[in-house]
Motif scaffolding. Structure first.
Motif, PDB file in Angstrom:
ATOM      1  N   ASN A   7      -5.276   2.420 -17.394  1.00 29.71           N
ATOM      2  CA  ASN A   7      -4.757   2.498 -16.041  1.00 29.71           C
ATOM      3  C   ASN A   7      -5.794   3.188 -15.169  1.00 29.71           C
ATOM      4  O   ASN A   7      -6.778   3.752 -15.660  1.00 29.71           O
ATOM      5  CB  ASN A   7      -3.429   3.270 -16.011  1.00 29.71           C
ATOM      6  N   VAL A   8      -5.563   3.164 -13.871  1.00 28.00           N
ATOM      7  CA  VAL A   8      -6.314   3.967 -12.916  1.00 28.00           C
ATOM      8  C   VAL A   8      -5.558   5.275 -12.714  1.00 28.00           C
ATOM      9  O   VAL A   8      -4.324   5.270 -12.611  1.00 28.00           O
ATOM     10  CB  VAL A   8      -6.457   3.217 -11.574  1.00 28.00           C
ATOM     11  N   PHE A   9      -6.261   6.393 -12.704  1.00 26.79           N
ATOM     12  CA  PHE A   9      -5.588   7.671 -12.456  1.00 26.79           C
ATOM     13  C   PHE A   9      -4.880   7.613 -11.107  1.00 26.79           C
ATOM     14  O   PHE A   9      -5.498   7.358 -10.078  1.00 26.79           O
ATOM     15  CB  PHE A   9      -6.587   8.826 -12.473  1.00 26.79           C
ATOM     16  N   GLY A  10      -3.550   7.822 -11.138  1.00 23.90           N
ATOM     17  CA  GLY A  10      -2.763   7.726  -9.928  1.00 23.90           C
ATOM     18  C   GLY A  10      -2.421   6.311  -9.525  1.00 23.90           C
ATOM     19  O   GLY A  10      -1.861   6.086  -8.446  1.00 23.90           O
ATOM     20  N   GLY A  11      -2.717   5.327 -10.394  1.00 25.57           N
ATOM     21  CA  GLY A  11      -2.518   3.930 -10.026  1.00 25.57           C
ATOM     22  C   GLY A  11      -1.105   3.421 -10.187  1.00 25.57           C
ATOM     23  O   GLY A  11      -0.738   2.398  -9.618  1.00 25.57           O
ATOM     24  N   GLY A  12      -0.267   4.105 -11.001  1.00 22.11           N
ATOM     25  CA  GLY A  12       1.100   3.649 -11.204  1.00 22.11           C
ATOM     26  C   GLY A  12       1.153   2.388 -12.043  1.00 22.11           C
ATOM     27  O   GLY A  12       0.170   1.955 -12.650  1.00 22.11           O
ATOM     28  N   THR A  13       2.306   1.748 -12.041  1.00 26.69           N
ATOM     29  CA  THR A  13       2.493   0.574 -12.892  1.00 26.69           C
ATOM     30  C   THR A  13       1.697  -0.639 -12.415  1.00 26.69           C
ATOM     31  O   THR A  13       1.398  -1.539 -13.203  1.00 26.69           O
ATOM     32  CB  THR A  13       3.990   0.199 -12.944  1.00 26.69           C
TER      33      THR A  13
END
Length: 234
Positions: A210-216
């Protein structure tokens, strides 16, 4: 549909602009290359909200210290299969990685987006320096990357970086984890397992990222297969 395609393409460009191509499933590159006169094929499926991708990257080492890789990815969006990336990379070892020691490599390449010309999005050129360090008789290996990427669409140069680790849990099972990114924007992370089905010949792997802070909306899952040949090139 156009917004979905553009978001998917932007995701692919971000991934392609990261440091090099490491042994699956890491994106952070390592100071290793395929054996002299041998070849490999790294392939994987990446599942994500913007559309699933299929990657295939065949590579060979014809000279003994020059790994050449040429491949790409396709993505199915709304029923259409698009060729979204073509990638070429050359990689050489400046210092081979030794057990309980370190290794240094130099890699460079280009990524072209053949279906993006209508949006004036062209391929990126990149260079990367992977440094790998071995601990505890290769039970734990860490990889550090520093590089640069030339975004030809925006005429911008960006610094790229990556930190990855491999932890041997069993002679045939490894835990892998990494974080990588650029000097702008939020970094990404990925973690998973690597399994040798046939030692040094057939490997499978799976990861979550995932991307840090990217959410689902930014998360992804991968399943990969890596095949390595014995030396056979003249």
């Amino acid at each position: 549909m156009m917004n979905v395609r553009f978001a998917a393409l932007a995701t692919l460009m971000l991934a392609a602009s990261q440091p090099g191509m490491a042994a699956r499933p890491l994106i952070t590159d390592d100071a290793r290359i395929v054996d002299s006169k041998a070849c490999q094929v790294e392939s994987w499926m990446q599942f994500q909200r913007s559309g699933n991708e299929f990657w295939a990257l065949p590579g060979c080492n014809p000279t003994g210290n020059l790994e050449l890789t040429l491949g790409g990815s396709a993505q199915r969006i709304d029923g259409d299969l698009d060729l979204t990336n073509l990638q070429f990379q050359a990689k050489t070892l400046l210092k081979p990685l030794e057990t309980n020691g370190y290794g240094v490599a130099l890699a460079g390449g280009v990524v072209h987006h053949p279906n993006a010309e209508e949006r004036k999005l062209f391929g990126n050129v990149y260079v990367n320096v992977p440094v790998s360090v071995s601990f505890f008789n290769d039970r734990f290996v860490t990889h550090l990357n520093i590089g640069a990427n030339r975004d030809t669409e925006s005429n911008l140069n960006r610094m790229t970086w990556g930190i990855g680790t491999e932890t041997r849990l069993h002679p045939s099972v490894y835990l892998v984890a990494e974080t990588f990114g650029q000097n702008k924007g939020n970094p990404s992370f990925q973690a998973g397992l690597r399994f040798w089905i046939v030692k040094d010949r057939v490997q499978v792997d799976t990861t979550y990222g995932n991307v840090f802070g990217g959410g689902t909306g930014e998360r992804f899952f991968t399943i990969g297969l890596r095949l390595l040949s014995p030396p056979f090139l003249p």
